[in-house]
Design an enzyme around this catalytic site. Structure first.
Site, PDB file in Angstrom:
ATOM      1  CD  GLU A   1      -4.979   0.719  -2.544  1.00  0.00           C
ATOM      2  OE1 GLU A   1      -5.578  -0.143  -1.881  1.00  0.00           O
ATOM      3  OE2 GLU A   1      -4.780   1.875  -2.155  1.00  0.00           O
TER       4      GLU A   1
ATOM      5  CG  ASP B   1      -0.542   3.317   6.080  1.00  0.00           C
ATOM      6  OD1 ASP B   1      -1.332   3.708   5.213  1.00  0.00           O
ATOM      7  OD2 ASP B   1      -0.129   4.045   7.002  1.00  0.00           O
TER       8      ASP B   1
ATOM      9  CG  ASP C   1      -1.820   1.214   1.266  1.00  0.00           C
ATOM     10  OD1 ASP C   1      -2.271   1.655   0.195  1.00  0.00           O
ATOM     11  OD2 ASP C   1      -2.076   1.723   2.364  1.00  0.00           O
TER      12      ASP C   1
END
Length: 155
Positions: A67, A139, A7
């Site tokens: 992502e 996160d 991420d």
């Protein structure tokens, strides 16, 4: 197979590694890479690259999942996210990892069942999918969700 989920963020990049055996998943490790907001951009990006390369060297994943960038209302935030994402992709490339990219909505839909899920719903589902796992922060939780979504979307 070990999958590294990422991420990306300039301030705090989350990472999570899972083992995938058929339809079964298990947790290996997770963490967050924080950068100093007072440091110059090149130093922050270098920190992301070297820290992620160390994670890759330690855990030796076979593949990575990241992502995709989403567009913020603030163009500066989008640009910083894109730079951080470039740094983590470069670290994966230097390690010769195959990287698969997933939209945030696809990750949420794969893990929770709806692309409109919020962070709390994703974290609640992680507790079900990976019982007893201590997650290093939100996160890192998002990174584990990316890895799990990659496993689901790949098989």
């Amino acid at each position: 197979m070990k999958v590294l989920g990422i991420d990306p963020s300039l301030s705090c990049t989350g990472w999570g590694i899972i083992r995938v055996e058929g339809s079964r998943i298990s947790h290996i490790a997770n963490g967050q890479i924080k950068t100093d907001a007072k440091s110059a951009m090149p130093a922050r990006l270098f920190n992301l690259v070297t820290a992620l390369e160390a994670v890759i060297a330690e855990h030796n994943p076979e593949r990575a999942a990241c992502e995709e960038v989403f567009v913020n209302k603030n163009p500066q935030s989008t640009l910083k996210l894109a730079q951080a994402r470039g740094a983590v992709l470069a670290a994966c490339g230097a390690s010769k990892l195959d990287v698969r990219e997933h939209a945030a909505r696809a990750v949420k839909k794969s893990v929770v069942g709806t692309g409109a899920a919020d962070k709390a719903q994703v974290q609640a589902m992680l507790k079900i999918l990976l019982p007893g796992v201590a997650v290093a922060g939100s996160d890192a939780a998002d990174a584990l969700a990316v890895a799990i979504a990659d496993a689901h979307l790949s098989y």
